[in-house]
Design a protein around this motif. Structure first.
Motif, PDB file in Angstrom:
ATOM      1  N   MET A 166     -29.325 -75.225  27.293  1.00  0.00           N
ATOM      2  CA  MET A 166     -28.682 -76.461  27.449  1.00  0.00           C
ATOM      3  C   MET A 166     -27.412 -77.088  27.106  1.00  0.00           C
ATOM      4  O   MET A 166     -27.394 -76.695  25.765  1.00  0.00           O
ATOM      5  N   GLN A 167     -26.540 -77.319  27.758  1.00  0.00           N
ATOM      6  CA  GLN A 167     -25.180 -76.907  27.840  1.00  0.00           C
ATOM      7  C   GLN A 167     -24.589 -78.405  27.537  1.00  0.00           C
ATOM      8  O   GLN A 167     -25.168 -78.951  28.313  1.00  0.00           O
ATOM      9  N   VAL A 168     -23.810 -78.996  26.634  1.00  0.00           N
ATOM     10  CA  VAL A 168     -23.300 -80.430  26.817  1.00  0.00           C
ATOM     11  C   VAL A 168     -21.495 -80.362  26.494  1.00  0.00           C
ATOM     12  O   VAL A 168     -20.791 -79.514  25.658  1.00  0.00           O
ATOM     13  N   THR A 169     -20.854 -80.353  28.128  1.00  0.00           N
ATOM     14  CA  THR A 169     -19.675 -80.081  28.056  1.00  0.00           C
ATOM     15  C   THR A 169     -18.612 -81.477  28.270  1.00  0.00           C
ATOM     16  O   THR A 169     -19.051 -82.541  28.302  1.00  0.00           O
ATOM     17  N   VAL A 170     -18.123 -81.862  27.574  1.00  0.00           N
ATOM     18  CA  VAL A 170     -17.088 -83.226  27.692  1.00  0.00           C
ATOM     19  C   VAL A 170     -15.134 -82.234  28.281  1.00  0.00           C
ATOM     20  O   VAL A 170     -14.391 -81.652  27.863  1.00  0.00           O
ATOM     21  N   ASP A 171     -14.587 -83.235  28.827  1.00  0.00           N
ATOM     22  CA  ASP A 171     -13.564 -83.113  29.461  1.00  0.00           C
ATOM     23  C   ASP A 171     -12.658 -84.611  29.573  1.00  0.00           C
ATOM     24  O   ASP A 171     -13.774 -85.367  29.007  1.00  0.00           O
ATOM     25  N   ALA A 172     -10.975 -84.871  30.279  1.00  0.00           N
ATOM     26  CA  ALA A 172     -11.167 -85.479  29.892  1.00  0.00           C
ATOM     27  C   ALA A 172     -11.373 -86.827  30.403  1.00  0.00           C
ATOM     28  O   ALA A 172     -11.216 -87.887  30.333  1.00  0.00           O
ATOM     29  N   ALA A 173     -12.612 -86.806  31.766  1.00  0.00           N
ATOM     30  CA  ALA A 173     -13.038 -87.694  32.741  1.00  0.00           C
ATOM     31  C   ALA A 173     -14.200 -87.627  32.318  1.00  0.00           C
ATOM     32  O   ALA A 173     -15.127 -89.029  32.468  1.00  0.00           O
ATOM     33  N   ALA A 174     -14.827 -86.663  32.032  1.00  0.00           N
ATOM     34  CA  ALA A 174     -16.808 -87.580  32.148  1.00  0.00           C
ATOM     35  C   ALA A 174     -17.454 -86.401  31.352  1.00  0.00           C
ATOM     36  O   ALA A 174     -17.236 -84.890  31.039  1.00  0.00           O
ATOM     37  N   VAL A 175     -18.148 -86.487  30.688  1.00  0.00           N
ATOM     38  CA  VAL A 175     -19.144 -85.704  29.717  1.00  0.00           C
ATOM     39  C   VAL A 175     -20.332 -84.764  30.806  1.00  0.00           C
ATOM     40  O   VAL A 175     -21.028 -85.844  31.809  1.00  0.00           O
TER      41      VAL A 175
END
Length: 442
Positions: A356-365
């Motif tokens: 399971m991975q959770v990634t966050v960028d400037a616009a979305a998670v």
């Protein structure tokens, strides 16, 4: 030779009896209405107004009737020089006849008869002309009343007849001046009544739309609660079954009582927690205000994964360093999607491993769950409530979700904007994207 056998028709006595009975019943009802009005005049009058089938507030009906009566009385006072003739008084009685007729006799006012009475009263007024004259405004008020309670097929001819009446009296010289003004005011009165009718119609239409919106909101709330209950039950049962399987395996193979007791204790604690979650979710159906525990968020995913790991599922969790940009609504959706995904892994891929991975960028998670499939298990898409619930959660927040076979396993990928907006949601077999900078936990 006399007349023999001559008699009245057999049906005539019955007809006379029926007419007499109706007259007696009418007189009795009239007496009851008069007695009720004498005891409680205000309450009785208001009750009679509310019984009218015109669907207007009693205050509106009373104001219009009072306006008509006041104008008629003013027109009668203008004709004081014609007294002691009774024509102005008779005109006032005709203009205000429907109120007493309905209150005491129960005679329902009809649009055509209301217009005829107003035109008769106007004729009696104009037989004795004065200047200036308030009498034509009786037709203005009557035209408004007729157009407010009747269809245009009735109100237009009635208003036209009122105008023709004014024109005829003007031709004979009973209207000194102001005919164009009077005609325009009659048309204006008709238009005001029509606007009242349209307003009433649009009010009922808006009430219907409001009922539809209320029903839709209730349906959406039921679906939301159903998703919550489904997610809680699916997660708790999946993890409980994993603990029970571990306990059974410990007792059957190694005879490890302590290990079995530990697994059963975990299952018991999870069951109690599930019951508390279900009570809290079902409590949303209660209309009374109550205090609820905070909803889980993205920070609670690590504890969620830990519960599955303790139950025996092989899960590795990788998440972004900074989760502060994720709102509580988005965090709850990601938590539930991850919970349902891991429950599906435990249910449909026993013995497999998951990442399971959770990634966050400037616009979305983005939440990604990838699991392997043990040998012999086909990668078939599910059609149950869990997958549709994940789709709805992502869609409500303007996100996208993809689920399908991926590299010999199964992947679920949900991407939700950090600033949620309503958007499309696509369910497909899109490949996983790359992982952002992350840390490993659990």
């Amino acid at each position: 030779m006399g007349l023999i056998g001559v008699s009245a028709p057999a049906g005539e006595p019955r007809l006379v009896t029926r007419v007499v009975r109706r007259v007696v019943v009418g007189l009795r009802r009239c007496g009851e209405r008069i007695a009720e009005f004498a005891r409680q005049p205000v309450a009785a009058f208001q009750r009679r107004v509310e019984e009218l089938p015109f669907d207007y507030p009693p205050s509106v009906i009373i104001v219009v009737d009072l306006t008509l009566v006041i104008v008629a009385i003013g027109a009668a006072i203008q004709r004081h020089s014609y007294f002691p003739t009774a024509l102005p008084i008779l005109a006032v009685l005709l203009a205000s006849a429907f109120g007493p007729m309905y209150a005491f006799l129960g005679v329902m006012p009809r649009p055509v008869t209301l217009g005829l009475f107003a035109m008769a009263a106007e004729a009696l007024f104009l037989v004795q002309p004065v200047w200036p004259d308030l009498a034509p405004f009786v037709l203005v008020a009557a035209a408004g009343e007729v157009s407010a309670i009747a269809t245009k097929r009735i109100s237009v001819p009635v208003a036209a007849a009122m105008m023709i009446e004014l024109v005829l009296f003007d031709i004979y010289g009973n209207l000194s001046e102001g005919l164009p003004t009077y005609l325009v005011t009659v048309a204006f009165g008709w238009m005001v009544g029509l606007l009242l009718q349209y307003q009433r119609r649009f009010l009922y239409q808006e009430r219907g739309y409001q009922d539809i919106r209320t029903a839709q909101a209730a349906d959406e709330e039921r679906r939301r609660i159903a998703r919550e209950v489904h997610d809680v039950i699916a997660h708790s049962l999946s993890v409980t079954l994993l603990h029970l399987t571990a306990a059974r395996h410990a007792l059957q193979t190694d005879r490890e009582v302590d290990e079995a007791v530990e697994s059963l204790t975990e299952a018991e604690q999870l069951g109690r927690q599930a019951m508390a979650d279900i009570r809290r979710t079902v409590g949303l159906l209660d209309a009374r205000p109550s205090k609820h525990a905070p909803e889980p968020g993205v920070e609670d995913i690590a504890a969620l994964v830990g519960g599955f790991v303790r139950a025996g599922l092989e899960v590795r969790y990788v998440c972004a360093e900074d989760l502060r940009a994720v709102s509580p609504a988005v965090g709850l959706a990601l938590y539930r999607i991850g919970q349902e995904s891991l429950a599906n892994v435990a249910k449909h891929a026993p013995g497999g491993s998951a990442l399971m991975q959770v990634t966050v960028d400037a616009a979305a998670v983005t939440l990604t769950v990838h699991n392997t499939l043990p040998a012999g298990l086909p990668a078939q898409p599910g059609t149950g409530m869990g997958l549709s619930g994940m789709v709805q959660r992502a869609e409500l927040l303007g996100g996208r979700i993809s689920a399908g076979p991926d590299g010999g396993g199964w992947s679920v990928r949900a991407s939700i904007p950090l600033a949620p907006v309503r958007g499309a949601c696509v369910l497909s077999g899109l490949p996983l994207g790359g992982a952002a900078e992350s840390r490993e936990a659990g």
